[in-house]
Scaffold this motif. Sequence first.
Motif, PDB file in Angstrom:
ATOM      1  N   SER A 269      15.750 -21.879  15.864  1.00 16.48           N
ATOM      2  CA  SER A 269      15.563 -23.198  15.278  1.00 16.48           C
ATOM      3  C   SER A 269      14.890 -23.442  13.954  1.00 16.48           C
ATOM      4  O   SER A 269      15.143 -24.369  13.361  1.00 16.48           O
ATOM      5  CB  SER A 269      14.219 -23.766  15.923  1.00 16.48           C
ATOM      6  OG  SER A 269      13.153 -22.829  15.958  1.00 16.48           O
ATOM      7  N   GLY A 270      14.998 -22.133  13.291  1.00 11.47           N
ATOM      8  CA  GLY A 270      14.532 -22.173  11.691  1.00 11.47           C
ATOM      9  C   GLY A 270      13.020 -22.211  11.476  1.00 11.47           C
ATOM     10  O   GLY A 270      12.758 -22.363  10.519  1.00 11.47           O
ATOM     11  N   ASP A 271      12.202 -21.724  12.692  1.00 11.48           N
ATOM     12  CA  ASP A 271      10.924 -21.786  12.481  1.00 11.48           C
ATOM     13  C   ASP A 271      10.383 -20.581  11.612  1.00 11.48           C
ATOM     14  O   ASP A 271      11.321 -19.650  11.511  1.00 11.48           O
ATOM     15  CB  ASP A 271      10.251 -21.676  13.712  1.00 11.48           C
ATOM     16  CG  ASP A 271      10.053 -23.054  14.659  1.00 11.48           C
ATOM     17  OD1 ASP A 271      10.461 -24.279  13.916  1.00 11.48           O
ATOM     18  OD2 ASP A 271       9.953 -22.936  15.874  1.00 11.48           O
ATOM     19  N   GLU A 272       9.377 -20.766  10.850  1.00 12.53           N
ATOM     20  CA  GLU A 272       8.951 -19.592  10.101  1.00 12.53           C
ATOM     21  C   GLU A 272       8.771 -18.237  10.935  1.00 12.53           C
ATOM     22  O   GLU A 272       8.805 -17.138  10.214  1.00 12.53           O
ATOM     23  CB  GLU A 272       7.626 -20.104   9.236  1.00 12.53           C
ATOM     24  CG  GLU A 272       6.557 -20.472  10.080  1.00 12.53           C
ATOM     25  CD  GLU A 272       5.674 -21.073   9.273  1.00 12.53           C
ATOM     26  OE1 GLU A 272       4.320 -20.406   9.222  1.00 12.53           O
ATOM     27  OE2 GLU A 272       5.569 -21.869   8.468  1.00 12.53           O
TER      28      GLU A 272
ATOM     29  N   THR B 182      18.917 -24.710  17.387  1.00 15.26           N
ATOM     30  CA  THR B 182      18.321 -25.810  18.078  1.00 15.26           C
ATOM     31  C   THR B 182      17.306 -26.166  16.779  1.00 15.26           C
ATOM     32  O   THR B 182      17.306 -25.768  15.795  1.00 15.26           O
ATOM     33  CB  THR B 182      17.340 -25.341  19.027  1.00 15.26           C
ATOM     34  OG1 THR B 182      16.526 -24.573  18.575  1.00 15.26           O
ATOM     35  CG2 THR B 182      17.779 -24.835  20.196  1.00 15.26           C
ATOM     36  N   GLY B 183      16.590 -27.375  17.080  1.00 15.13           N
ATOM     37  CA  GLY B 183      15.735 -27.926  16.035  1.00 15.13           C
ATOM     38  C   GLY B 183      16.416 -28.165  14.599  1.00 15.13           C
ATOM     39  O   GLY B 183      17.362 -28.724  14.408  1.00 15.13           O
ATOM     40  N   ASP B 184      15.520 -27.827  13.686  1.00 13.61           N
ATOM     41  CA  ASP B 184      15.993 -27.752  12.347  1.00 13.61           C
ATOM     42  C   ASP B 184      17.230 -27.150  11.829  1.00 13.61           C
ATOM     43  O   ASP B 184      17.956 -27.391  11.060  1.00 13.61           O
ATOM     44  CB  ASP B 184      14.834 -27.308  11.321  1.00 13.61           C
ATOM     45  CG  ASP B 184      13.686 -28.179  11.458  1.00 13.61           C
ATOM     46  OD1 ASP B 184      13.670 -29.421  11.692  1.00 13.61           O
ATOM     47  OD2 ASP B 184      12.586 -27.674  11.101  1.00 13.61           O
ATOM     48  N   ALA B 185      17.534 -25.819  12.479  1.00  8.51           N
ATOM     49  CA  ALA B 185      18.595 -25.027  12.106  1.00  8.51           C
ATOM     50  C   ALA B 185      19.767 -26.004  12.648  1.00  8.51           C
ATOM     51  O   ALA B 185      20.829 -25.985  12.024  1.00  8.51           O
ATOM     52  CB  ALA B 185      18.519 -23.772  12.933  1.00  8.51           C
ATOM     53  N   ARG B 186      19.785 -26.629  13.677  1.00  7.22           N
ATOM     54  CA  ARG B 186      20.880 -27.421  14.441  1.00  7.22           C
ATOM     55  C   ARG B 186      21.187 -28.731  13.390  1.00  7.22           C
ATOM     56  O   ARG B 186      22.146 -29.105  13.049  1.00  7.22           O
ATOM     57  CB  ARG B 186      20.914 -28.108  15.747  1.00  7.22           C
ATOM     58  CG  ARG B 186      21.928 -28.523  16.325  1.00  7.22           C
ATOM     59  CD  ARG B 186      21.830 -28.633  17.770  1.00  7.22           C
ATOM     60  NE  ARG B 186      22.935 -29.038  18.408  1.00  7.22           N
ATOM     61  CZ  ARG B 186      24.290 -28.439  18.586  1.00  7.22           C
ATOM     62  NH1 ARG B 186      24.211 -27.158  18.207  1.00  7.22           N
ATOM     63  NH2 ARG B 186      25.249 -28.968  19.118  1.00  7.22           N
ATOM     64  N   THR B 187      20.100 -29.332  12.735  1.00  4.70           N
ATOM     65  CA  THR B 187      20.168 -30.527  12.020  1.00  4.70           C
ATOM     66  C   THR B 187      20.699 -30.032  10.618  1.00  4.70           C
ATOM     67  O   THR B 187      21.708 -30.404   9.898  1.00  4.70           O
ATOM     68  CB  THR B 187      18.685 -30.756  11.491  1.00  4.70           C
ATOM     69  OG1 THR B 187      18.139 -31.286  12.963  1.00  4.70           O
ATOM     70  CG2 THR B 187      18.791 -32.035  10.754  1.00  4.70           C
ATOM     71  N   TRP B 188      20.379 -28.494  10.134  1.00  5.81           N
ATOM     72  CA  TRP B 188      20.934 -28.086   8.903  1.00  5.81           C
ATOM     73  C   TRP B 188      22.640 -27.775   9.077  1.00  5.81           C
ATOM     74  O   TRP B 188      23.194 -28.210   8.220  1.00  5.81           O
ATOM     75  CB  TRP B 188      20.346 -26.742   8.610  1.00  5.81           C
ATOM     76  CG  TRP B 188      21.057 -26.087   7.830  1.00  5.81           C
ATOM     77  CD1 TRP B 188      21.075 -26.128   6.399  1.00  5.81           C
ATOM     78  CD2 TRP B 188      21.786 -24.863   8.124  1.00  5.81           C
ATOM     79  NE1 TRP B 188      21.756 -24.989   6.003  1.00  5.81           N
ATOM     80  CE2 TRP B 188      22.653 -24.137   6.996  1.00  5.81           C
ATOM     81  CE3 TRP B 188      22.157 -24.294   9.385  1.00  5.81           C
ATOM     82  CZ2 TRP B 188      23.473 -23.107   6.954  1.00  5.81           C
ATOM     83  CZ3 TRP B 188      23.262 -23.280   9.481  1.00  5.81           C
ATOM     84  CH2 TRP B 188      23.645 -22.859   8.136  1.00  5.81           C
TER      85      TRP B 188
ATOM     86  N   THR C 124      24.821 -30.789   8.773  1.00  3.63           N
ATOM     87  CA  THR C 124      24.860 -31.366   7.361  1.00  3.63           C
ATOM     88  C   THR C 124      26.006 -30.481   6.641  1.00  3.63           C
ATOM     89  O   THR C 124      26.133 -31.161   5.495  1.00  3.63           O
ATOM     90  CB  THR C 124      23.689 -31.246   6.522  1.00  3.63           C
ATOM     91  OG1 THR C 124      23.084 -29.987   6.518  1.00  3.63           O
ATOM     92  CG2 THR C 124      22.467 -32.092   7.355  1.00  3.63           C
TER      93      THR C 124
END
Length: 199
Positions: free
Chosen positions: A99-102, A141-147, A150
């Motif tokens: 998900s790109g979490d830290e 998932t999450g921010d990684a999927r949004t990235w 794009t």
Amino acid sequence: MVDTRSSESQLVEFEPEIEQKLKQIRKEQREQREEKAKEKSEQEEMAANDNNDGAHRTIQDFSMPQFSSRQSCIVFSELDATSSYEIKDYVINMLPEFSGDENQDASEHVDNFLDICGTQNNIKGVSDEFIRLKLFPFSLTGDARTWFKTLPARSITSWTQLSNWMLPLMVIYWVKNQSKLLLSLRMLLQIHLNGIVEG
């Protein structure tokens, strides 16, 4: 000099039939409002028809969510006419999620992803690269999927390109971890120096 109410307002022409004049003014104002509302509704309808290729839309059409037909950033190679493949649900469920979490490591995710893809190498006529490119979006998932969404349409043609796109995420993770490490070291140094000064 004392200001009076009548001195500040505009003088209105005397009308013997004040009720009729008031009705006429209200009617004109109502007609203007209705005309503006009609123009606005016509503009909205034209915009809706332009978005729907000129077809009339029903109330149900407006209540349904609109899905864009966005092209994928991945260009898949053509398969042989003799080859057929099917991605099983259990394979998608086995994929690691990123998900790109830290607290997640992008390079570790890619390694785990490649391990799972390695179990799918027995599909006749389908390359490992094709399988990787097909499965990779399911692991985000999450921010990684949004990235991922794009990325420019049809910009990735190989697994190497896709892993190169992942490189910035790996660097961001590394920098975040290094900055946490530096912060921890700075705090330990501060505690140590405070102990020396106080002692």
